[in-house]
Design a protein around this motif. Structure first.
Motif, PDB file in Angstrom:
ATOM      1  N   ALA A  45       0.837  -1.199   0.000  1.00  0.00           N
ATOM      2  CA  ALA A  45       0.000   0.000   0.000  1.00  0.00           C
ATOM      3  C   ALA A  45       0.875   1.252   0.000  1.00  0.00           C
ATOM      4  CB  ALA A  45      -0.910   0.006   1.221  1.00  0.00           C
ATOM      5  N   HIS A  46       0.395   2.293  -0.662  1.00  0.00           N
ATOM      6  CA  HIS A  46       1.052   3.599  -0.604  1.00  0.00           C
ATOM      7  C   HIS A  46       0.300   4.441   0.412  1.00  0.00           C
ATOM      8  CE1 HIS A  46       2.709   2.253  -4.460  1.00  0.00           C
ATOM      9  NE2 HIS A  46       3.746   2.981  -4.069  1.00  0.00           N
ATOM     10  N   VAL A  47       1.048   5.032   1.332  1.00  0.00           N
ATOM     11  CA  VAL A  47       0.453   5.779   2.427  1.00  0.00           C
ATOM     12  C   VAL A  47       1.226   7.068   2.655  1.00  0.00           C
ATOM     13  CG1 VAL A  47      -0.517   3.759   3.598  1.00  0.00           C
ATOM     14  CG2 VAL A  47       1.812   4.468   4.108  1.00  0.00           C
ATOM     15  N   LEU A  48       0.559   8.016   3.314  1.00  0.00           N
ATOM     16  CA  LEU A  48       1.202   9.271   3.684  1.00  0.00           C
ATOM     17  C   LEU A  48       1.808   9.103   5.068  1.00  0.00           C
ATOM     18  CD1 LEU A  48       1.678  12.177   2.706  1.00  0.00           C
ATOM     19  CD2 LEU A  48      -0.381  12.823   3.965  1.00  0.00           C
ATOM     20  N   VAL A  49       3.114   9.307   5.173  1.00  0.00           N
ATOM     21  CA  VAL A  49       3.834   9.096   6.427  1.00  0.00           C
ATOM     22  C   VAL A  49       4.610  10.351   6.801  1.00  0.00           C
ATOM     23  CG1 VAL A  49       4.069   6.624   6.002  1.00  0.00           C
ATOM     24  CG2 VAL A  49       5.911   8.159   5.329  1.00  0.00           C
ATOM     25  N   GLY A  50       5.096  10.382   8.021  1.00  0.00           N
ATOM     26  CA  GLY A  50       5.940  11.473   8.479  1.00  0.00           C
ATOM     27  C   GLY A  50       5.701  11.748   9.946  1.00  0.00           C
ATOM     28  N   SER A  51       6.266  12.869  10.388  1.00  0.00           N
ATOM     29  CA  SER A  51       6.072  13.340  11.757  1.00  0.00           C
ATOM     30  C   SER A  51       6.397  14.828  11.771  1.00  0.00           C
ATOM     31  CB  SER A  51       6.951  12.571  12.748  1.00  0.00           C
ATOM     32  OG  SER A  51       8.316  12.786  12.457  1.00  0.00           O
ATOM     33  N   GLY A  52       5.820  15.530  12.725  1.00  0.00           N
ATOM     34  CA  GLY A  52       6.023  16.980  12.757  1.00  0.00           C
ATOM     35  C   GLY A  52       5.546  17.601  11.455  1.00  0.00           C
ATOM     36  N   ASP A  53       6.396  18.410  10.831  1.00  0.00           N
ATOM     37  CA  ASP A  53       6.055  19.057   9.560  1.00  0.00           C
ATOM     38  C   ASP A  53       6.509  18.266   8.347  1.00  0.00           C
ATOM     39  OD1 ASP A  53       4.908  21.188  10.911  1.00  0.00           O
ATOM     40  OD2 ASP A  53       6.746  22.391  10.884  1.00  0.00           O
ATOM     41  N   VAL A  54       7.143  17.127   8.561  1.00  0.00           N
ATOM     42  CA  VAL A  54       7.693  16.325   7.466  1.00  0.00           C
ATOM     43  C   VAL A  54       6.638  15.355   6.952  1.00  0.00           C
ATOM     44  CG1 VAL A  54       9.469  14.640   6.845  1.00  0.00           C
ATOM     45  CG2 VAL A  54      10.014  16.513   8.397  1.00  0.00           C
ATOM     46  N   ARG A  55       6.464  15.319   5.629  1.00  0.00           N
ATOM     47  CA  ARG A  55       5.505  14.428   4.990  1.00  0.00           C
ATOM     48  C   ARG A  55       6.166  13.744   3.807  1.00  0.00           C
ATOM     49  NH1 ARG A  55       3.398  15.605   9.007  1.00  0.00           N
ATOM     50  NH2 ARG A  55       1.356  16.454   9.427  1.00  0.00           N
ATOM     51  N   ALA A  56       5.792  12.483   3.536  1.00  0.00           N
ATOM     52  CA  ALA A  56       6.273  11.757   2.361  1.00  0.00           C
ATOM     53  C   ALA A  56       5.258  10.680   2.013  1.00  0.00           C
ATOM     54  CB  ALA A  56       7.632  11.108   2.634  1.00  0.00           C
ATOM     55  N   VAL A  57       5.202  10.334   0.745  1.00  0.00           N
ATOM     56  CA  VAL A  57       4.452   9.156   0.337  1.00  0.00           C
ATOM     57  C   VAL A  57       5.427   7.992   0.447  1.00  0.00           C
ATOM     58  CG1 VAL A  57       3.254   7.999  -1.558  1.00  0.00           C
ATOM     59  CG2 VAL A  57       2.916  10.449  -1.176  1.00  0.00           C
ATOM     60  N   ALA A  58       4.957   6.876   0.991  1.00  0.00           N
ATOM     61  CA  ALA A  58       5.807   5.699   1.163  1.00  0.00           C
ATOM     62  C   ALA A  58       5.028   4.452   0.796  1.00  0.00           C
ATOM     63  CB  ALA A  58       6.298   5.599   2.605  1.00  0.00           C
ATOM     64  N   ARG A  59       5.763   3.424   0.414  1.00  0.00           N
ATOM     65  CA  ARG A  59       5.180   2.107   0.178  1.00  0.00           C
ATOM     66  C   ARG A  59       5.413   1.288   1.440  1.00  0.00           C
ATOM     67  NH1 ARG A  59       7.516  -2.412  -0.966  1.00  0.00           N
ATOM     68  NH2 ARG A  59       9.433  -1.414  -1.636  1.00  0.00           N
ATOM     69  N   VAL A  60       4.378   0.614   1.901  1.00  0.00           N
ATOM     70  CA  VAL A  60       4.519  -0.272   3.060  1.00  0.00           C
ATOM     71  C   VAL A  60       5.304  -1.495   2.606  1.00  0.00           C
ATOM     72  CG1 VAL A  60       3.321  -1.669   4.791  1.00  0.00           C
ATOM     73  CG2 VAL A  60       2.353   0.542   4.072  1.00  0.00           C
ATOM     74  N   ALA A  61       6.486  -1.694   3.181  1.00  0.00           N
ATOM     75  CA  ALA A  61       7.342  -2.822   2.815  1.00  0.00           C
ATOM     76  C   ALA A  61       6.881  -4.099   3.490  1.00  0.00           C
ATOM     77  CB  ALA A  61       8.794  -2.528   3.174  1.00  0.00           C
ATOM     78  N   ASP A  62       6.581  -4.011   4.781  1.00  0.00           N
ATOM     79  CA  ASP A  62       6.103  -5.184   5.507  1.00  0.00           C
ATOM     80  C   ASP A  62       5.466  -4.766   6.816  1.00  0.00           C
ATOM     81  OD1 ASP A  62       8.065  -5.273   7.779  1.00  0.00           O
ATOM     82  OD2 ASP A  62       9.492  -5.613   6.169  1.00  0.00           O
ATOM     83  N   VAL A  63       4.667  -5.661   7.326  1.00  0.00           N
ATOM     84  CA  VAL A  63       4.062  -5.514   8.649  1.00  0.00           C
ATOM     85  C   VAL A  63       4.392  -6.796   9.384  1.00  0.00           C
ATOM     86  CG1 VAL A  63       1.943  -5.166   9.961  1.00  0.00           C
ATOM     87  CG2 VAL A  63       2.191  -4.108   7.699  1.00  0.00           C
ATOM     88  N   ASP A  64       5.193  -6.671  10.427  1.00  0.00           N
ATOM     89  CA  ASP A  64       5.628  -7.833  11.201  1.00  0.00           C
ATOM     90  C   ASP A  64       5.114  -7.672  12.622  1.00  0.00           C
ATOM     91  OD1 ASP A  64       6.864 -10.099  12.143  1.00  0.00           O
ATOM     92  OD2 ASP A  64       8.889  -9.247  12.113  1.00  0.00           O
TER      93      ASP A  64
END
Length: 81
Positions: free
Chosen positions: A36-55
């Protein structure tokens, strides 16, 4: 500011070399699935990322290079303010 799908410190890396977060840091944990592609980050930082794995309760992501605007089309059909 855009609502994050997953709060991730993009400077955090574990032995995989990928940023990671706890699944309970997700706005909607059911959306956090490998590939899945999701919006990630913290504070003022944002990026689109691909979920590599959920363990279990750990999520690894692969941030995409460039601004969110370049990758917004990869996010699911959800309203982004």
């Amino acid at each position: 500011m855009e609502q994050l799908d997953l709060v991730v410190d993009l400077n955090s890396q574990d032995d995989t070399g990928l940023p990671w977060a706890f699944l309970d840091a997700a706005a909607e944990p059911d959306r956090i699935v490998p590939g899945a592609h999701v919006l990630v980050g913290s504070g003022d930082v944002r990026a689109v990322a691909r979920v590599a794995d959920v363990d279990g309760d750990i999520v690894h992501v692969v941030p995409l290079h460039g601004p969110v605007a370049n990758h917004r089309h990869l996010l699911s059909s959800r309203a982004i303010s």
